[in-house]
Design an enzyme around this catalytic site. Sequence first.
Site, PDB file in Angstrom:
ATOM      1  N   LYS A 255      12.716 -57.299  54.838  1.00  0.00           N
ATOM      2  CA  LYS A 255      12.605 -57.400  56.307  1.00  0.00           C
ATOM      3  C   LYS A 255      12.896 -58.812  56.807  1.00  0.00           C
ATOM      4  CE  LYS A 255       7.658 -58.386  57.033  1.00  0.00           C
ATOM      5  NZ  LYS A 255       7.678 -59.712  57.592  1.00  0.00           N
TER       6      LYS A 255
ATOM      7  N   ARG B 289       5.737 -50.982  49.306  1.00  0.00           N
ATOM      8  CA  ARG B 289       6.672 -51.140  50.413  1.00  0.00           C
ATOM      9  C   ARG B 289       8.043 -51.600  49.893  1.00  0.00           C
ATOM     10  NH1 ARG B 289       2.715 -54.441  54.493  1.00  0.00           N
ATOM     11  NH2 ARG B 289       2.042 -55.334  52.518  1.00  0.00           N
TER      12      ARG B 289
ATOM     13  N   GLU C   9       2.863 -68.379  55.825  1.00  0.00           N
ATOM     14  CA  GLU C   9       2.239 -68.163  54.520  1.00  0.00           C
ATOM     15  C   GLU C   9       3.315 -67.962  53.447  1.00  0.00           C
ATOM     16  OE1 GLU C   9      -1.033 -68.315  53.470  1.00  0.00           O
ATOM     17  OE2 GLU C   9       0.144 -68.206  51.641  1.00  0.00           O
TER      18      GLU C   9
ATOM     19  N   LEU D   8      15.714 -66.305  38.685  1.00  0.00           N
ATOM     20  CA  LEU D   8      17.018 -66.075  38.051  1.00  0.00           C
ATOM     21  C   LEU D   8      16.911 -64.889  37.099  1.00  0.00           C
ATOM     22  CD1 LEU D   8      18.601 -69.574  37.210  1.00  0.00           C
ATOM     23  CD2 LEU D   8      19.275 -67.949  38.978  1.00  0.00           C
TER      24      LEU D   8
ATOM     25  N   CYS E 118       8.272 -58.234  52.204  1.00  0.00           N
ATOM     26  CA  CYS E 118       8.749 -59.472  52.846  1.00  0.00           C
ATOM     27  C   CYS E 118      10.261 -59.689  52.761  1.00  0.00           C
ATOM     28  CB  CYS E 118       8.022 -60.670  52.257  1.00  0.00           C
ATOM     29  SG  CYS E 118       6.278 -60.683  52.699  1.00  0.00           S
TER      30      CYS E 118
HETATM   31  P1  NAD Z   1      -0.608 -55.858  55.875  1.00  0.00           P
HETATM   32  O1  NAD Z   1       0.151 -54.774  56.517  1.00  0.00           O
HETATM   33  O2  NAD Z   1      -1.035 -55.743  54.443  1.00  0.00           O
HETATM   34  O3  NAD Z   1      -1.924 -56.169  56.731  1.00  0.00           O
HETATM   35  C1  NAD Z   1      -1.958 -56.310  58.124  1.00  0.00           C
HETATM   36  C2  NAD Z   1      -3.351 -55.950  58.598  1.00  0.00           C
HETATM   37  O4  NAD Z   1      -3.477 -56.270  59.990  1.00  0.00           O
HETATM   38  C3  NAD Z   1      -3.687 -54.461  58.484  1.00  0.00           C
HETATM   39  O5  NAD Z   1      -4.884 -54.295  57.753  1.00  0.00           O
HETATM   40  C4  NAD Z   1      -3.866 -54.012  59.948  1.00  0.00           C
HETATM   41  O6  NAD Z   1      -4.808 -52.981  60.108  1.00  0.00           O
HETATM   42  C5  NAD Z   1      -4.313 -55.303  60.593  1.00  0.00           C
HETATM   43  N1  NAD Z   1      -4.154 -55.366  62.063  1.00  0.00           N
HETATM   44  C6  NAD Z   1      -3.120 -54.924  62.828  1.00  0.00           C
HETATM   45  N2  NAD Z   1      -3.361 -55.189  64.130  1.00  0.00           N
HETATM   46  C7  NAD Z   1      -4.565 -55.811  64.196  1.00  0.00           C
HETATM   47  C8  NAD Z   1      -5.368 -56.323  65.266  1.00  0.00           C
HETATM   48  N3  NAD Z   1      -4.968 -56.260  66.538  1.00  0.00           N
HETATM   49  N4  NAD Z   1      -6.566 -56.881  64.966  1.00  0.00           N
HETATM   50  C9  NAD Z   1      -6.990 -56.943  63.671  1.00  0.00           C
HETATM   51  N5  NAD Z   1      -6.283 -56.479  62.630  1.00  0.00           N
HETATM   52  C10 NAD Z   1      -5.084 -55.918  62.884  1.00  0.00           C
HETATM   53  O7  NAD Z   1       0.281 -57.171  56.062  1.00  0.00           O
HETATM   54  P2  NAD Z   1       0.464 -58.404  55.057  1.00  0.00           P
HETATM   55  O8  NAD Z   1       1.301 -58.014  53.897  1.00  0.00           O
HETATM   56  O9  NAD Z   1      -0.856 -59.052  54.836  1.00  0.00           O
HETATM   57  O10 NAD Z   1       1.373 -59.361  55.975  1.00  0.00           O
HETATM   58  C11 NAD Z   1       0.872 -59.980  57.151  1.00  0.00           C
HETATM   59  C12 NAD Z   1       1.899 -60.988  57.642  1.00  0.00           C
HETATM   60  O11 NAD Z   1       2.086 -62.029  56.656  1.00  0.00           O
HETATM   61  C13 NAD Z   1       3.297 -60.409  57.888  1.00  0.00           C
HETATM   62  O12 NAD Z   1       3.877 -61.075  58.958  1.00  0.00           O
HETATM   63  C14 NAD Z   1       4.042 -60.740  56.598  1.00  0.00           C
HETATM   64  O13 NAD Z   1       5.440 -60.824  56.798  1.00  0.00           O
HETATM   65  C15 NAD Z   1       3.460 -62.096  56.269  1.00  0.00           C
HETATM   66  N6  NAD Z   1       3.491 -62.453  54.838  1.00  0.00           N
HETATM   67  C16 NAD Z   1       3.216 -61.508  53.894  1.00  0.00           C
HETATM   68  C17 NAD Z   1       3.209 -61.865  52.546  1.00  0.00           C
HETATM   69  C18 NAD Z   1       2.938 -60.834  51.482  1.00  0.00           C
HETATM   70  O14 NAD Z   1       3.177 -61.132  50.302  1.00  0.00           O
HETATM   71  N7  NAD Z   1       2.424 -59.653  51.813  1.00  0.00           N
HETATM   72  C19 NAD Z   1       3.486 -63.199  52.167  1.00  0.00           C
HETATM   73  C20 NAD Z   1       3.737 -64.131  53.163  1.00  0.00           C
HETATM   74  C21 NAD Z   1       3.742 -63.755  54.495  1.00  0.00           C
END
Ligand code: NAD
Length: 433
Positions: free
Chosen positions: A261, A325, A149, A248, A258
């Site tokens: 990490k 975060r 994503e 920039l 993101c």
């Molecule tokens: P987040 O922490 O906001 O949400 C994760 C959700 O997953 C939480 O609500 C949690 O309760 C749930 N969860 C955990 N274990 C679960 C399970 N077994 N079953 C169902 N739900 C479960 O995370 P996020 O920011 O949405 O990021 C998710 C992923 O996408 C990460 O790998 C992140 O690196 C990636 N990502 C994030 C972004 C961003 O801008 N936040 C952009 C691109 C990619």
Amino acid sequence: MKIAILGTGYVGLSTGVCLSQIGHQVTCLDINEQKIVQLRKGISPIYEPGLDDLLTMNMAAGKLKFTTSQPEALANAEIIIVAVGTPQGDDGAADLSYLVQASKDISSYINHDTIIVIKSTVPVGTNDFIKKLIEDYCGFPVKMVSNPEFLRQGSAIDDTLKADRIIIGSENEEAASKIQKMYRPLNVEVIITSTKSAEMIKYASNAFLATKISYINEIANLCEAVGADVQDVARGMGKDKRIGEEFLYAGIGYGGSCFPKDVKALLHTAGVNGVKFPLLKETIAINDFQREVLVAKVLKRFGGLKGKKIAMLGLAFKPETDDMREAPSIPIAAALTKYGAEVVAYDPVATDNARKIIGDSIKYAGSIDEAVHEADAVLIVTEWKEVKSIDVAEMLAKMKEPIIFDGRNCFPEETIRACGSVEYYPIGKPAII
Ligand code: NAD
């Protein structure tokens, strides 16, 4: 198509809402009951522009559901999208424990035709590892797709509906083609690759963007030393199509869930594969240094901070999100309070989340006016529209001393000069005193 999404965070919820918007039947599953209770009432647990309307509209149309029940979400899904968190582990590598648990959850409910899509950001090789894990549990071959994503918090809905590209990585042609079909209504360019290349595209993209930020921050520090203006320099550079204008903006470093990490995870991947990646080490070091630049300027100006009231405008790691975060505001608040300042912060939406992390070591104001009242200085930490559109002269009139440390270069020189008596310390350009 019948789609289940695991995780209703920034990515899972935005994806779920958008996939239902383009006609799919989506069930979002989360282990966090509180989030699901809220979502079922049509209330989003996160702040994301445009999300609330699409959420309520698609729920009302019966295309979008929320549950904590695994059988309800997973048993009849044709496609299962995993969007759980992959935070930083202790050694810098991505912590895959949520993903592993989610994969175990999935394996009890899938059949031979179910396609499993990993949307979470995961190190190269993780899709293969998860495939094996699930197959060991369910006992038959499963179809996996890596679909990283690229949405940005603050514009997640737009970024999903009008993505620059969609990456589909799979060793299974039929599965790749079905996921391509799932996204067809978006009319976005699709790039099909191997699973490993798809996983790498995500990290390589984020690490590149983080490096671009660290690069312009280094240029900013050099501009300050030689008397150049980093905003003019960036404008001049950005017009070159090979460089581009985005990312920039000199400031106080990248943050969020993101970039920090993902850069560290890529460095870890390089390390375990025997590849040195000094550029990434410097990207991290520069970013750590940059977070201290604003406080260093405050200390240089005041000497000590005991008895000084410092207003902080912005807490979220960037505008248009409530996400705290890895926000630069966290170390900045800690440093200011360590040096004895009374810190009063204001953020339009991130205050509740900030309080959970920063606690009561600082005060939280309900408005900009309240934060800057009788302040000895104001620090601009997040470039919210509300902050950028402040009447600077009016704000200065409310302060004890007219001193601004602008970590995001929010105000044009003419605006500051028109204020008369002011001290203005931006990033990467000459101070106005
Ligand atoms: P987040 O922490 O906001 O949400 C994760 C959700 O997953 C939480 O609500 C949690 O309760 C749930 N969860 C955990 N274990 C679960 C399970 N077994 N079953 C169902 N739900 C479960 O995370 P996020 O920011 O949405 O990021 C998710 C992923 O996408 C990460 O790998 C992140 O690196 C990636 N990502 C994030 C972004 C961003 O801008 N936040 C952009 C691109 C990619």
